[in-house]
Design a protein around this motif. Structure first.
Motif, PDB file in Angstrom:
ATOM      1  N   SER A 102       0.973  -1.426   0.105  1.00 44.18           N
ATOM      2  CA  SER A 102      -0.003   0.226  -0.168  1.00 44.18           C
ATOM      3  C   SER A 102       0.808   1.249   0.067  1.00 44.18           C
ATOM      4  CB  SER A 102      -0.920  -0.002   1.260  1.00 44.18           C
ATOM      5  OG  SER A 102      -0.246   0.183   2.282  1.00 44.18           O
ATOM      6  N   TYR A 145     -13.575   0.219   1.836  1.00 40.82           N
ATOM      7  CA  TYR A 145     -12.244   0.062   1.050  1.00 40.82           C
ATOM      8  C   TYR A 145     -12.099   1.178   0.112  1.00 40.82           C
ATOM      9  CZ  TYR A 145     -10.025  -3.588   3.346  1.00 40.82           C
ATOM     10  OH  TYR A 145      -9.318  -4.433   4.324  1.00 40.82           O
ATOM     11  N   GLY A 146     -10.870   1.384  -0.390  1.00 40.64           N
ATOM     12  CA  GLY A 146     -10.983   2.190  -1.819  1.00 40.64           C
ATOM     13  C   GLY A 146     -11.108   0.978  -3.014  1.00 40.64           C
ATOM     14  N   PRO A 170     -16.733   2.494  -1.506  1.00 44.75           N
ATOM     15  CA  PRO A 170     -15.417   3.454  -1.884  1.00 44.75           C
ATOM     16  C   PRO A 170     -15.093   4.546  -0.798  1.00 44.75           C
ATOM     17  CG  PRO A 170     -16.583   2.973  -3.728  1.00 44.75           C
ATOM     18  CD  PRO A 170     -17.582   2.688  -2.723  1.00 44.75           C
ATOM     19  N   PHE A 172     -13.629   7.271  -0.604  1.00 41.52           N
ATOM     20  CA  PHE A 172     -12.720   8.487  -1.544  1.00 41.52           C
ATOM     21  C   PHE A 172     -13.507   9.794  -0.991  1.00 41.52           C
ATOM     22  CE2 PHE A 172     -11.485   5.336  -4.613  1.00 41.52           C
ATOM     23  CZ  PHE A 172     -10.443   5.203  -4.267  1.00 41.52           C
ATOM     24  N   TYR A 197     -11.088   0.151   6.380  1.00 44.97           N
ATOM     25  CA  TYR A 197     -10.221   0.970   7.235  1.00 44.97           C
ATOM     26  C   TYR A 197     -10.766   1.526   8.271  1.00 44.97           C
ATOM     27  CZ  TYR A 197      -7.884   0.606   2.437  1.00 44.97           C
ATOM     28  OH  TYR A 197      -7.147   0.350   1.239  1.00 44.97           O
ATOM     29  N   SER A 200     -12.170   5.362   8.081  1.00 44.21           N
ATOM     30  CA  SER A 200     -13.499   5.483   7.422  1.00 44.21           C
ATOM     31  C   SER A 200     -14.453   5.090   8.180  1.00 44.21           C
ATOM     32  CB  SER A 200     -13.447   4.567   6.042  1.00 44.21           C
ATOM     33  OG  SER A 200     -12.184   5.195   5.269  1.00 44.21           O
ATOM     34  N   SER A 349     -11.389  12.846   2.997  1.00 38.94           N
ATOM     35  CA  SER A 349     -10.900  11.623   2.482  1.00 38.94           C
ATOM     36  C   SER A 349     -10.064  11.156   3.481  1.00 38.94           C
ATOM     37  CB  SER A 349     -10.305  12.101   1.256  1.00 38.94           C
ATOM     38  OG  SER A 349     -11.355  12.101   0.150  1.00 38.94           O
ATOM     39  N   THR A 353      -6.621   7.076   1.259  1.00 39.76           N
ATOM     40  CA  THR A 353      -6.962   7.556  -0.211  1.00 39.76           C
ATOM     41  C   THR A 353      -5.596   7.823  -1.074  1.00 39.76           C
ATOM     42  OG1 THR A 353      -8.969   8.383   0.557  1.00 39.76           O
ATOM     43  CG2 THR A 353      -8.252   9.261  -1.715  1.00 39.76           C
ATOM     44  N   TYR A 356      -4.072   5.016  -3.661  1.00 39.64           N
ATOM     45  CA  TYR A 356      -4.589   5.023  -4.915  1.00 39.64           C
ATOM     46  C   TYR A 356      -4.136   5.993  -5.632  1.00 39.64           C
ATOM     47  CZ  TYR A 356      -7.866   1.608  -2.876  1.00 39.64           C
ATOM     48  OH  TYR A 356      -8.047   0.495  -2.342  1.00 39.64           O
ATOM     49  N   TYR A 406      -9.316  10.522  -8.251  1.00 40.81           N
ATOM     50  CA  TYR A 406      -9.571   9.894  -6.753  1.00 40.81           C
ATOM     51  C   TYR A 406     -10.145  10.781  -5.713  1.00 40.81           C
ATOM     52  CZ  TYR A 406      -7.848   5.257  -8.615  1.00 40.81           C
ATOM     53  OH  TYR A 406      -7.514   4.392  -9.146  1.00 40.81           O
TER      54      TYR A 406
END
Length: 436
Positions: A102, A145-146, A170, A172, A197, A200, A349, A353, A356, A406
């Motif tokens: 990651s 998750y993303g 997502p 984002f 996550y 989030s 975000s 994030t 990505y 994103y």
């Protein structure tokens, strides 16, 4: 019943039947014999890589393997070279599982696992989720998750979600408008568990708190919530359990390895001793006593395609004094917390994030060694990076396109190539930092 998830792993070439049998055999090793078992497996994986992996052989040097504590500690910098130079003899990129880390520590690289090693990783994950009555073939997951936004990557992840009984949210955009839509899904879908996550999921819990809602009342099928990738603070865990009305399980893992520690039903953060050997080392790479703080260094006991032997994951932790060889307990983990990016549109975000976004600058040639992203204003960010060659205008344009996709258009980024990057007092490189 047709077990779709198991079938998908089999179709991907992962020998799950043998992996489950091997994992069960490890579980059956008595506590009294476990130290001997681990020592034998450590010697076996080191011997394999010294014989079949020129990258690792060169790292160890001419003297070879005499004492475990004298083996080199592998850093992420060591792995920032083309994957073909790190694969063991008999393995190719087409015959192994390949993925990217990651980059949450700011040190990204591409890694590989042989199919057998990846299968036993899945056996380990399936076993631990089973502690809470979760079956990947039948249990429905709410996934925070993303997701890649390019057409092929997006469709591939959505297919994985279908095969894995998952509905993905997502992460984002975590504005109240989006979280209201998330809430509607919990009203209409029979989710069994939440996974994703930490930051989030905490934002979702705060949203529920503002509305004075308990998620279990809205979605009665919910059993448990697993959080991962970022630090779970006690206050956040209390918030989650209050607003969700279900147990919250703390997960600590790394994509290149396995689940490292997983909270068991007794509330202990149980370390994975079946597929990994976890050490806590001092600055001289020597083990510290249980109860003392040190660097988390991990050996993957079954990955023959790529060596992860005494691999410094970049975290600091403490093993509990009551740990045993078969059941180590992680007393404390220091690090792995990400800030939230506040954007001009009102979007929130999480720092992850940027995983990505930074994929755009992760290349197999290992050019970009390290990077951090700092938010200096709501629309202004700075990327400090260490590389052999300066980023080209085309690369920067690609990064900007990813940022527009994103996050949101109109954000300004400046790029600063540096010799070294500033680290925390504990030596950790925090990938995203908010200076607001």
């Amino acid at each position: 019943m047709f077990r779709l998830f198991d079938f998908s792993l089999k179709m991907s070439g992962f020998p799950m039947k043998g992996a489950h049998a091997a994992f069960d055999a490890i579980l059956a090793v008595p506590e009294a014999d476990f130290s001997t078992h681990i020592e034998a497996q450590r010697k076996k994986i080191v011997a394999f890589h010294l014989e079949n992996n020129s990258f690792y052989k060169e790292l160890v040097g001419e003297n070879g393997y005499t004492d475990w504590n004298n083996l080199p500690v592998l850093t992420k910098k060591d792995l920032q070279k083309p994957l073909t130079e790190r694969l063991s003899e008999g393995y190719t990129q087409k015959s192994v599982f390949v993925n990217k880390t990651s980059g949450s520590s700011g040190d990204p690289f591409i890694f590989a696992k042989d199919k057998e090693a990846h299968a036993i990783t899945w056996a380990s994950i399936i076993h631990r989720f089973g502690w809470y009555g979760i079956d990947f073939n039948t249990s429905f997951q709410a996934r925070f998750y993303g997701i890649p936004l390019d057409f092929i990557g997006y469709r591939k992840e959505r297919l994985k979600d279908f095969l894995g009984q998952r509905y993905r949210f997502p992460i984002f955009d975590l504005s109240d408008v989006f979280l209201e839509k998330v809430l509607k899904h919990f009203k209409t879908k029979k989710f069994d568990y939440i996974n994703g996550y930490t930051s989030s999921i905490v934002l979702f819990a705060k949203f529920l708190q503002k509305k004075n809602l308990i998620l279990k009342d809205i979605c009665p099928t919910l059993k448990v919530c697993m959080v991962t990738s970022e630090m779970l603070f006690d206050s956040d865990k209390e918030l989650l359990e209050t607003q969700f009305g279900i147990p919250v399980v703390n997960e600590y893992g790394a994509s290149e390895l396995d689940l490292i520690a997983f909270q068991n039903p007794k509330g202990e953060w149980q370390v994975n001793s079946e597929t990994l050997f976890v050490e806590i080392l001092d600055n001289n790479n020597q083990p510290v006593p249980n109860g003392k703080e040190g660097r988390v260094v991990i050996t993957s006991l079954y990955n023959k395609a790529h060596p992860f032997i005494r691999y410094d994951i970049g975290d600091v932790g403490i093993l509990d004094e009551k740990s045993t060889p078969k059941k180590p307990i992680l007393k404390q983990l220091v690090g792995r917390t990400n800030d939230i990016a506040l954007l001009p549109s009102g979007k929130k975000s999480p720092g992850l994030t940027f995983y990505y976004v930074t994929k755009s600058i992760i290349e197999d040639d290992g050019n970009v060694k390290e990077f951090i992203i700092r938010q200096t204003k709501t629309d202004m960010f700075e990327i400090d990076y260490v590389s052999e060659i300066e980023l080209t205008p085309d690369q920067i344009k690609g990064i900007q396109n990813a940022i527009d996709t994103y996050l949101e258009p109109g954000l300004r980024f400046s790029y600063n190539r540096k010799e070294t990057l500033e680290r925390t007092l504990r030596g950790k490189l925090k990938q995203f930092q908010s200076e607001l």
